[in-house]
Scaffold this motif. Structure first.
Motif, PDB file in Angstrom:
ATOM      1  N   ASP A 105       0.841  -1.194   0.000  1.00  0.00           N
ATOM      2  CA  ASP A 105       0.000   0.000   0.000  1.00  0.00           C
ATOM      3  C   ASP A 105       0.881   1.251   0.000  1.00  0.00           C
ATOM      4  OD1 ASP A 105      -2.317   1.399  -0.089  1.00  0.00           O
ATOM      5  OD2 ASP A 105      -3.222   0.458   1.667  1.00  0.00           O
ATOM      6  N   VAL A 106       0.274   2.392  -0.350  1.00  0.00           N
ATOM      7  CA  VAL A 106       0.991   3.665  -0.386  1.00  0.00           C
ATOM      8  C   VAL A 106       0.188   4.699   0.385  1.00  0.00           C
ATOM      9  CG1 VAL A 106       1.950   5.482  -1.841  1.00  0.00           C
ATOM     10  CG2 VAL A 106       1.958   3.113  -2.660  1.00  0.00           C
ATOM     11  N   LEU A 107       0.857   5.399   1.291  1.00  0.00           N
ATOM     12  CA  LEU A 107       0.202   6.425   2.099  1.00  0.00           C
ATOM     13  C   LEU A 107      -0.054   7.673   1.263  1.00  0.00           C
ATOM     14  CD1 LEU A 107       2.303   6.148   5.388  1.00  0.00           C
ATOM     15  CD2 LEU A 107       0.012   5.231   4.975  1.00  0.00           C
ATOM     16  N   PRO A 108      -1.060   8.483   1.656  1.00  0.00           N
ATOM     17  CA  PRO A 108      -1.312   9.729   0.931  1.00  0.00           C
ATOM     18  C   PRO A 108      -0.212  10.751   1.171  1.00  0.00           C
ATOM     19  CG  PRO A 108      -2.678   9.620   2.899  1.00  0.00           C
ATOM     20  CD  PRO A 108      -2.004   8.288   2.772  1.00  0.00           C
ATOM     21  N   GLY A 109      -0.217  11.810   0.354  1.00  0.00           N
ATOM     22  CA  GLY A 109       0.765  12.870   0.523  1.00  0.00           C
ATOM     23  C   GLY A 109       0.507  13.684   1.773  1.00  0.00           C
ATOM     24  N   ASP A 110       1.426  14.619   2.079  1.00  0.00           N
ATOM     25  CA  ASP A 110       1.268  15.465   3.261  1.00  0.00           C
ATOM     26  C   ASP A 110       1.975  16.798   3.019  1.00  0.00           C
ATOM     27  OD1 ASP A 110       3.894  14.720   3.387  1.00  0.00           O
ATOM     28  OD2 ASP A 110       3.712  13.500   5.184  1.00  0.00           O
ATOM     29  N   ASN A 111       2.154  17.581   4.080  1.00  0.00           N
ATOM     30  CA  ASN A 111       2.771  18.901   3.951  1.00  0.00           C
ATOM     31  C   ASN A 111       4.292  18.776   3.841  1.00  0.00           C
ATOM     32  OD1 ASN A 111       0.284  20.279   4.231  1.00  0.00           O
ATOM     33  ND2 ASN A 111       0.377  20.010   6.446  1.00  0.00           N
ATOM     34  N   ARG A 112       4.797  18.905   2.620  1.00  0.00           N
ATOM     35  CA  ARG A 112       6.239  18.798   2.389  1.00  0.00           C
ATOM     36  C   ARG A 112       6.647  19.781   1.303  1.00  0.00           C
ATOM     37  NH1 ARG A 112       8.007  13.967   0.278  1.00  0.00           N
ATOM     38  NH2 ARG A 112       5.939  13.194  -0.275  1.00  0.00           N
ATOM     39  N   ALA A 113       7.778  20.445   1.495  1.00  0.00           N
ATOM     40  CA  ALA A 113       8.247  21.408   0.493  1.00  0.00           C
ATOM     41  C   ALA A 113       9.701  21.770   0.759  1.00  0.00           C
ATOM     42  CB  ALA A 113       7.378  22.666   0.503  1.00  0.00           C
TER      43      ALA A 113
ATOM     44  N   MET B  14       6.408  15.457  -5.511  1.00  0.00           N
ATOM     45  CA  MET B  14       5.263  14.573  -5.683  1.00  0.00           C
ATOM     46  C   MET B  14       4.891  14.045  -4.293  1.00  0.00           C
ATOM     47  SD  MET B  14       4.499  14.595  -8.857  1.00  0.00           S
ATOM     48  CE  MET B  14       5.134  14.734 -10.526  1.00  0.00           C
ATOM     49  N   GLY B  15       3.620  14.101  -3.963  1.00  0.00           N
ATOM     50  CA  GLY B  15       3.196  13.675  -2.630  1.00  0.00           C
ATOM     51  C   GLY B  15       3.314  14.771  -1.592  1.00  0.00           C
ATOM     52  N   GLY B  16       3.456  16.031  -2.032  1.00  0.00           N
ATOM     53  CA  GLY B  16       3.570  17.144  -1.082  1.00  0.00           C
ATOM     54  C   GLY B  16       2.595  18.261  -1.403  1.00  0.00           C
TER      55      GLY B  16
ATOM     56  N   VAL C 158      -1.298  31.634  -1.040  1.00  0.00           N
ATOM     57  CA  VAL C 158      -1.166  30.665  -2.120  1.00  0.00           C
ATOM     58  C   VAL C 158      -1.175  29.259  -1.533  1.00  0.00           C
ATOM     59  CG1 VAL C 158       0.223  29.884  -4.071  1.00  0.00           C
ATOM     60  CG2 VAL C 158       0.247  32.307  -3.418  1.00  0.00           C
ATOM     61  N   TRP C 159      -1.976  28.374  -2.128  1.00  0.00           N
ATOM     62  CA  TRP C 159      -1.966  26.950  -1.789  1.00  0.00           C
ATOM     63  C   TRP C 159      -1.301  26.227  -2.954  1.00  0.00           C
ATOM     64  CZ3 TRP C 159      -5.418  30.366  -0.172  1.00  0.00           C
ATOM     65  CH2 TRP C 159      -5.943  30.256   1.126  1.00  0.00           C
ATOM     66  N   LEU C 160      -0.224  25.512  -2.685  1.00  0.00           N
ATOM     67  CA  LEU C 160       0.550  24.868  -3.743  1.00  0.00           C
ATOM     68  C   LEU C 160       0.291  23.366  -3.733  1.00  0.00           C
ATOM     69  CD1 LEU C 160       2.552  26.066  -5.813  1.00  0.00           C
ATOM     70  CD2 LEU C 160       4.413  25.342  -4.292  1.00  0.00           C
ATOM     71  N   ASN C 161      -0.141  22.841  -4.878  1.00  0.00           N
ATOM     72  CA  ASN C 161      -0.423  21.416  -4.997  1.00  0.00           C
ATOM     73  C   ASN C 161       0.878  20.639  -5.194  1.00  0.00           C
ATOM     74  OD1 ASN C 161      -1.883  19.057  -5.158  1.00  0.00           O
ATOM     75  ND2 ASN C 161      -3.074  19.631  -6.947  1.00  0.00           N
ATOM     76  N   SER C 162       0.776  19.305  -5.207  1.00  0.00           N
ATOM     77  CA  SER C 162       1.962  18.457  -5.317  1.00  0.00           C
ATOM     78  C   SER C 162       2.634  18.617  -6.680  1.00  0.00           C
ATOM     79  CB  SER C 162       1.576  16.994  -5.086  1.00  0.00           C
ATOM     80  OG  SER C 162       0.494  16.625  -5.927  1.00  0.00           O
ATOM     81  N   GLY C 163       3.957  18.430  -6.703  1.00  0.00           N
ATOM     82  CA  GLY C 163       4.724  18.538  -7.936  1.00  0.00           C
ATOM     83  C   GLY C 163       4.668  19.922  -8.551  1.00  0.00           C
ATOM     84  N   SER C 164       4.702  20.967  -7.723  1.00  0.00           N
ATOM     85  CA  SER C 164       4.547  22.342  -8.210  1.00  0.00           C
ATOM     86  C   SER C 164       5.625  23.243  -7.613  1.00  0.00           C
ATOM     87  CB  SER C 164       3.163  22.889  -7.836  1.00  0.00           C
ATOM     88  OG  SER C 164       2.128  22.063  -8.335  1.00  0.00           O
ATOM     89  N   SER C 165       5.763  24.444  -8.197  1.00  0.00           N
ATOM     90  CA  SER C 165       6.698  25.424  -7.648  1.00  0.00           C
ATOM     91  C   SER C 165       6.215  26.824  -7.966  1.00  0.00           C
ATOM     92  CB  SER C 165       8.115  25.219  -8.202  1.00  0.00           C
ATOM     93  OG  SER C 165       8.162  25.519  -9.579  1.00  0.00           O
TER      94      SER C 165
ATOM     95  N   LEU D 266       4.672  30.434 -11.908  1.00  0.00           N
ATOM     96  CA  LEU D 266       4.092  29.182 -11.422  1.00  0.00           C
ATOM     97  C   LEU D 266       4.364  28.035 -12.377  1.00  0.00           C
ATOM     98  CD1 LEU D 266       2.126  27.522  -9.552  1.00  0.00           C
ATOM     99  CD2 LEU D 266       0.301  28.256 -11.122  1.00  0.00           C
ATOM    100  N   LYS D 267       4.758  26.898 -11.804  1.00  0.00           N
ATOM    101  CA  LYS D 267       4.783  25.624 -12.510  1.00  0.00           C
ATOM    102  C   LYS D 267       3.925  24.653 -11.709  1.00  0.00           C
ATOM    103  CE  LYS D 267       9.420  26.107 -14.504  1.00  0.00           C
ATOM    104  NZ  LYS D 267      10.779  25.512 -14.602  1.00  0.00           N
ATOM    105  N   GLY D 268       3.037  23.930 -12.371  1.00  0.00           N
ATOM    106  CA  GLY D 268       2.179  22.996 -11.656  1.00  0.00           C
ATOM    107  C   GLY D 268       0.815  23.583 -11.378  1.00  0.00           C
ATOM    108  N   GLU D 269       0.361  23.475 -10.126  1.00  0.00           N
ATOM    109  CA  GLU D 269      -0.992  23.926  -9.779  1.00  0.00           C
ATOM    110  C   GLU D 269      -0.991  24.680  -8.458  1.00  0.00           C
ATOM    111  OE1 GLU D 269      -5.571  22.274  -9.899  1.00  0.00           O
ATOM    112  OE2 GLU D 269      -3.954  20.825  -9.546  1.00  0.00           O
TER     113      GLU D 269
END
Length: 383
Positions: free
Chosen positions: A115-123, A180-182, A194-201, A217-220
């Protein structure tokens, strides 16, 4: 068991907070209640003892109600599955539940052992001089100061900039990147959020000076911009498109692996600037830029779907499995392979982003149209 012990256990049973052992104990207790030796009384005023039949009946009724609820939930799932099978010819559907849902399987399939855990607050925060700060490990408080601008971590997944603009001599730039996952939240020097989605900058100045507030912005990301009519806010994407606003709320999805850049407006007004044309948005509209043709299309937006990630959900609206799995792969940091023909299969539904990946995949599998296998951090999608 004393009356106090019984009451405490009984209340836990009714609220659904019993452990499996406690639940089994109280359900089995109906066959062995012995009040004769306990002399339970209603209060301290000497009222007559509770009779065994009253407690026994009350407990039986409660247990029956609990079991009826469980049976109803099970029947609901089977009914949903039956509906799914009936409408496969016109489109694929899985149970649309906005609240968190737990799927319980009696036997665990070997396909889901890993199994794989969901993402969390990481940057990662990259400062103007190129040095980096891993925000996962950083403590709350001031992380750095650059030319009269303080950079603070103010909580889990939250970064804040405060600048003394009058004292700024040279504008410096920082970059906040989520893996990814952050995901992460950022309060810009002007108070915009600003709320930054995973795999973004997002690349931004440590202080806004001059006639414009420009970020890249790159990503979402989701933006809640502080109004300043004298200094428009501009989001510059990686495809030479500018989004110009004064003060507003909007979402921008600009991932490299997507064919479109989508700008969805919730409040205020937005102007889309591109060499091939210009578009204006009103609340409830979206601008869709086709990166291949450079053309911009304005259409009614599904606001809930556009900002679902920010609110902790996946929402799919007539979406194919490839599009769904791109979102899943970013949030769970997994690679995706495909086997067989999976075209012409669209899905509709809502799932919480705080579930393990196996629960997301199992709910998709309820359609009967798609199946999955987890091997480490690689997901195989099959018909």
């Amino acid at each position: 068991m004393t009356r106090e012990e019984y009451n405490a256990l009984y209340e836990k049973y009714l609220s659904g907070n019993c452990t499996s052992e406690e639940r089994e104990a109280i359900e089995n207790y109906q066959d062995s209640i012995d009040l004769d030796s306990h002399h339970w009384i209603k209060d301290q005023m000497g009222e007559q003892e509770l009779v065994k039949e009253t407690i026994h009946s009350e407990l039986l009724n409660s247990i029956a109600r609990q079991k009826r609820r469980q049976i109803h939930r099970i029947r609901t799932w089977y009914a949903a599955a039956a509906v799914i099978l009936l409408i496969l010819s016109s489109g694929l559907y899985f149970n649309n539940l906005k609240k968190k849902t737990t799927v319980i399987a009696k036997t665990e399939s070997p396909r889901f052992k890993n199994d794989v855990l969901p993402g969390d607050n990481r940057a990662i925060l990259t400062l103007d001089d190129g040095s980096q700060i891993n925000l996962d490990d950083a403590q709350n408080g001031v992380l750095a100061s650059e030319d009269n601008t303080d950079i603070r971590k103010i909580g889990s997944g939250q970064l804040e900039y405060s600048a003394s603009v009058k004292l700024i001599e040279t504008v410096k730039y920082n970059t906040l990147s989520t893996p990814m996952g952050g995901q992460y939240q950022l309060s810009l020097p002007d108070g915009s959020r600003v709320w930054l989605n995973s795999g973004s900058s997002i690349r931004f100045p440590t202080a806004f000076i001059g006639k414009e507030r420009i970020i890249e912005l790159k990503g979402e990301a989701f933006f809640d911009i502080r109004e300043n009519k004298k200094m428009p806010f501009i989001v510059r994407t990686n495809n030479s498109m500018d989004i110009r606003v004064l003060g507003t709320q909007f979402n921008v999805m600009a991932y490299d692996d997507e064919k479109n850049i989508n700008t969805t407006l919730l409040e205020g007004s937005v102007q889309i600037l591109k060499e091939s044309g210009t578009a204006f948005l009103e609340p409830g509209q979206a601008a869709i830029l086709n990166k291949g043709t450079g053309k911009i299309k304005v259409a009614a937006a599904d606001i809930e779907e556009a900002v679902a990630w920010k609110n902790g959900f996946f929402i799919f609206s007539n979406e194919n499995i490839e599009s769904i799995m791109r979102k899943v792969s970013r949030w769970y940091n997994v690679e995706v392979d495909y086997q067989g023909n999976l075209s012409n299969k669209d899905f509709v539904g809502t799932i919480s982003r705080d579930k393990n990946i196996s629960e997301i995949l199992k709910m998709l599998e309820l359609t009967g149209a798609v199946h999955f296998r987890i091997e480490g951090r690689r997901i195989t999608v099959m018909p």
